[in-house]
Write an enzyme that holds these catalytic residues in place. Structure first.
Site, PDB file in Angstrom:
ATOM      1  N   TYR A 126      39.521  39.898  36.065  1.00 18.33           N
ATOM      2  CA  TYR A 126      40.953  40.051  36.329  1.00 18.33           C
ATOM      3  C   TYR A 126      41.636  40.434  35.027  1.00 18.33           C
ATOM      4  O   TYR A 126      41.777  39.612  34.117  1.00 18.33           O
ATOM      5  CB  TYR A 126      41.501  38.733  36.883  1.00 18.33           C
ATOM      6  CG  TYR A 126      42.939  38.760  37.352  1.00 18.33           C
ATOM      7  CD1 TYR A 126      43.687  39.929  37.436  1.00 18.33           C
ATOM      8  CD2 TYR A 126      43.567  37.580  37.737  1.00 18.33           C
ATOM      9  CE1 TYR A 126      44.990  39.936  37.866  1.00 18.33           C
ATOM     10  CE2 TYR A 126      44.882  37.557  38.176  1.00 18.33           C
ATOM     11  CZ  TYR A 126      45.579  38.739  38.241  1.00 18.33           C
ATOM     12  OH  TYR A 126      46.884  38.733  38.670  1.00 18.33           O
ATOM     13  N   LYS A 154      39.795  43.428  39.117  1.00 15.77           N
ATOM     14  CA  LYS A 154      41.150  43.417  39.673  1.00 15.77           C
ATOM     15  C   LYS A 154      42.066  43.869  38.558  1.00 15.77           C
ATOM     16  O   LYS A 154      42.197  43.184  37.528  1.00 15.77           O
ATOM     17  CB  LYS A 154      41.542  42.023  40.158  1.00 15.77           C
ATOM     18  CG  LYS A 154      42.996  41.945  40.637  1.00 15.77           C
ATOM     19  CD  LYS A 154      43.426  40.516  40.962  1.00 15.77           C
ATOM     20  CE  LYS A 154      44.901  40.468  41.323  1.00 15.77           C
ATOM     21  NZ  LYS A 154      45.386  39.086  41.545  1.00 15.77           N
ATOM     22  N   VAL A 194      43.812  43.529  45.869  1.00 15.73           N
ATOM     23  CA  VAL A 194      43.972  42.072  45.869  1.00 15.73           C
ATOM     24  C   VAL A 194      45.474  41.853  45.858  1.00 15.73           C
ATOM     25  O   VAL A 194      46.123  41.974  44.828  1.00 15.73           O
ATOM     26  CB  VAL A 194      43.293  41.414  44.657  1.00 15.73           C
ATOM     27  CG1 VAL A 194      43.453  39.898  44.715  1.00 15.73           C
ATOM     28  CG2 VAL A 194      41.812  41.781  44.616  1.00 15.73           C
TER      29      VAL A 194
END
Length: 291
Positions: A126, A154, A194
């Site tokens: 992330y 992400k 996401v």
């Protein structure tokens, strides 16, 4: 996925299972991230995280991918959370860049590699420098892509050039982590989202993805444009407050956020209500968010 709390601010596992079922079966999400930032992971205990994850896996784990947030700014703690998530039945891990500490790129590399080594679960990195300050640089992502369990990113860095470079030279799958950029990310090779707004418009995001992948770029852009009011209020209010308020307006109570995040103000409720209406959502409980 937001974390539902009861009127006393305690974790509500029954609501969590109902919400997970709604998000998968009714809203069209094919996966859920549990214990992420939108799930208020900074204010839930490790025990609550494990309880919540087990409840969600029990509710939808047979028909949706359940990814557990396991990242902190403490590598040892992140390893503990990753192992607990594996024991609880998670299908994968979301590991955020260590925040506040501002580690150098070698520190990021060792942190992510260590967490990926700790379990047999696939890992999504992330990358979110607006919160963590330090970005994961392209060369670091290329090195991390060599780990057999680091599979995806992400991206909330908003750098389509950097993402394009990584996708062109690795097998990492990219997911948009910033809803207003969902469609632009698809144009350079991302495979999905996401999402925060997926709490209430997951079906439209699914349609936009399907349209784009089938070659109907104009149709995907039309869906994107129809979501502009939702992007607007989500960015103005913030993910947790937006999601819990929007769900309440749509008839799904998930409780108020935990401090330091406050309940939505009257102005924020009016803004979210107006923007959801503008986007064509049917609000079955338009007054509930004001309580």
């Amino acid at each position: 996925m937001v974390t539902p709390f009861d009127e006393d601010g305690k974790l509500d596992l029954t609501l969590a299972q109902e919400l997970a079922t709604y998000l998968v079966d009714s809203v069209g999400n094919d996966g859920l991230v549990v214990n992420g930032t939108t799930g208020e992971s900074p204010t839930t205990t490790d025990h609550e995280k494990e309880q919540l994850l087990r409840a969600v896996v029990e509710a939808v784990g047979d028909r949706a991918t359940v990814v557990a947030g396991a990242g902190t700014n403490n590598t040892e703690h992140s390893v503990e959370l990753a192992r607990a998530a594996e024991r609880a039945g998670a299908h994968g891990l979301l590991v955020v860049t260590p925040y506040y500490s501002r580690p150098p790129q070698e520190g990021l590399f060792q942190h992510f590699w260590t967490v990926a080594d700790a379990t047999e679960l696939p890992v999504m990195l992330y990358d979110i420098p607006p919160r963590s300050v330090v970005p994961i640089q392209v060369d670091t992502l290329k090195r991390l892509a060599e780990h057999p369990r680091i599979k995806a990113v992400k991206d909330s860095k908003h750098d389509l050039l950097a993402g394009s470079e990584v996708m062109a030279s690795t097998d990492l799958a990219y997911y948009s982590g910033e809803d207003p950029l969902n469609l632009p990310w698809l144009s350079v090779g991302a495979v999905g989202f996401v999402s925060v707004i997926g709490h209430v418009v997951g079906d439209r995001l699914r349609s936009m993805l399907d349209a784009y992948e089938s070659g109907d770029v104009a149709g995907a852009r039309e869906i994107h444009n129809g979501l502009l009011p939702v992007y607007r209020s989500m960015n103005f209010v913030g993910g947790v407050i937006f999601s819990k308020t929007a769900l309440r307006l749509c008839g799904y109570e998930t409780g108020q956020p935990r401090l330091p995040l406050p309940a939505a103000t009257e102005e924020q409720v009016r803004l979210i209500t107006s923007d959801l209406w503008d986007a064509g959502l049917v609000l079955v409980n338009p007054d509930a968010a004001q309580r």
